[in-house]
Design a protein around this motif. Sequence first.
Motif, PDB file in Angstrom:
ATOM      1  N   SER A 123       0.834  -1.206   0.000  1.00 38.21           N
ATOM      2  CA  SER A 123       0.000   0.000   0.000  1.00 38.21           C
ATOM      3  C   SER A 123       0.868   1.255   0.000  1.00 38.21           C
ATOM      4  O   SER A 123       0.545   2.238  -0.668  1.00 38.21           O
ATOM      5  N   TRP A 145       2.259   1.875  -3.485  1.00 42.49           N
ATOM      6  CA  TRP A 145       1.209   2.421  -4.333  1.00 42.49           C
ATOM      7  C   TRP A 145       0.978   3.904  -4.025  1.00 42.49           C
ATOM      8  O   TRP A 145       0.853   4.721  -4.939  1.00 42.49           O
ATOM      9  N   LEU A 146       0.929   4.240  -2.720  1.00 40.88           N
ATOM     10  CA  LEU A 146       0.733   5.645  -2.337  1.00 40.88           C
ATOM     11  C   LEU A 146       1.908   6.519  -2.771  1.00 40.88           C
ATOM     12  O   LEU A 146       1.705   7.674  -3.172  1.00 40.88           O
ATOM     13  N   ASP A 147       3.136   6.001  -2.693  1.00 44.71           N
ATOM     14  CA  ASP A 147       4.308   6.765  -3.129  1.00 44.71           C
ATOM     15  C   ASP A 147       4.241   7.084  -4.626  1.00 44.71           C
ATOM     16  O   ASP A 147       4.624   8.178  -5.061  1.00 44.71           O
ATOM     17  N   ARG A 148       3.774   6.132  -5.411  1.00 43.07           N
ATOM     18  CA  ARG A 148       3.667   6.365  -6.852  1.00 43.07           C
ATOM     19  C   ARG A 148       2.489   7.274  -7.191  1.00 43.07           C
ATOM     20  O   ARG A 148       2.565   8.094  -8.098  1.00 43.07           O
ATOM     21  N   ARG A 149       1.422   7.099  -6.464  1.00 41.41           N
ATOM     22  CA  ARG A 149       0.181   7.827  -6.778  1.00 41.41           C
ATOM     23  C   ARG A 149       0.194   9.257  -6.233  1.00 41.41           C
ATOM     24  O   ARG A 149      -0.259  10.173  -6.910  1.00 41.41           O
ATOM     25  N   PHE A 150       0.662   9.435  -4.989  1.00 36.36           N
ATOM     26  CA  PHE A 150       0.663  10.743  -4.328  1.00 36.36           C
ATOM     27  C   PHE A 150       2.057  11.052  -3.787  1.00 36.36           C
ATOM     28  O   PHE A 150       2.327  10.826  -2.602  1.00 36.36           O
ATOM     29  N   TRP A 210       5.809   7.067   2.090  1.00 35.52           N
ATOM     30  CA  TRP A 210       4.669   6.265   2.547  1.00 35.52           C
ATOM     31  C   TRP A 210       5.109   4.822   2.794  1.00 35.52           C
ATOM     32  O   TRP A 210       4.647   4.184   3.725  1.00 35.52           O
ATOM     33  N   THR A 211       5.994   4.331   1.965  1.00 34.66           N
ATOM     34  CA  THR A 211       6.438   2.946   2.081  1.00 34.66           C
ATOM     35  C   THR A 211       7.089   2.688   3.436  1.00 34.66           C
ATOM     36  O   THR A 211       6.747   1.726   4.129  1.00 34.66           O
TER      37      THR A 211
END
Length: 104
Positions: free
Chosen positions: A64, A67-72, A78-79
Amino acid sequence: MFSGRVQIDMTDKVNKNRSFALMTQRERKRIDSQKPRRSPLSWVAVVGGAGWLIVVPLVGFTVSGLWLDRRFPVSFSWTLSLLIAGTVIGCLLAWRWINRIPKQ
């Protein structure tokens, strides 16, 4: 006549409870030794279950976070944040689960 029979049954129950309370330590150990014990393989299952309780939140939170690092994209990772959170939550879940197992 019927009430006398009930009284005898009640007296028998009281005597059984009283005799259990007055058992010697040797008798209690003998009764405890007749109870089934956990096999060593059951402890392997406990450790395996605890491992899954740690790994699943850890991996889930880390994915998750990726995904958050790439998206936002933000100034922090976030990782890394969710990796730490997943580790803490997984360890707490495993600790709680292991403490629920009766000690024998």
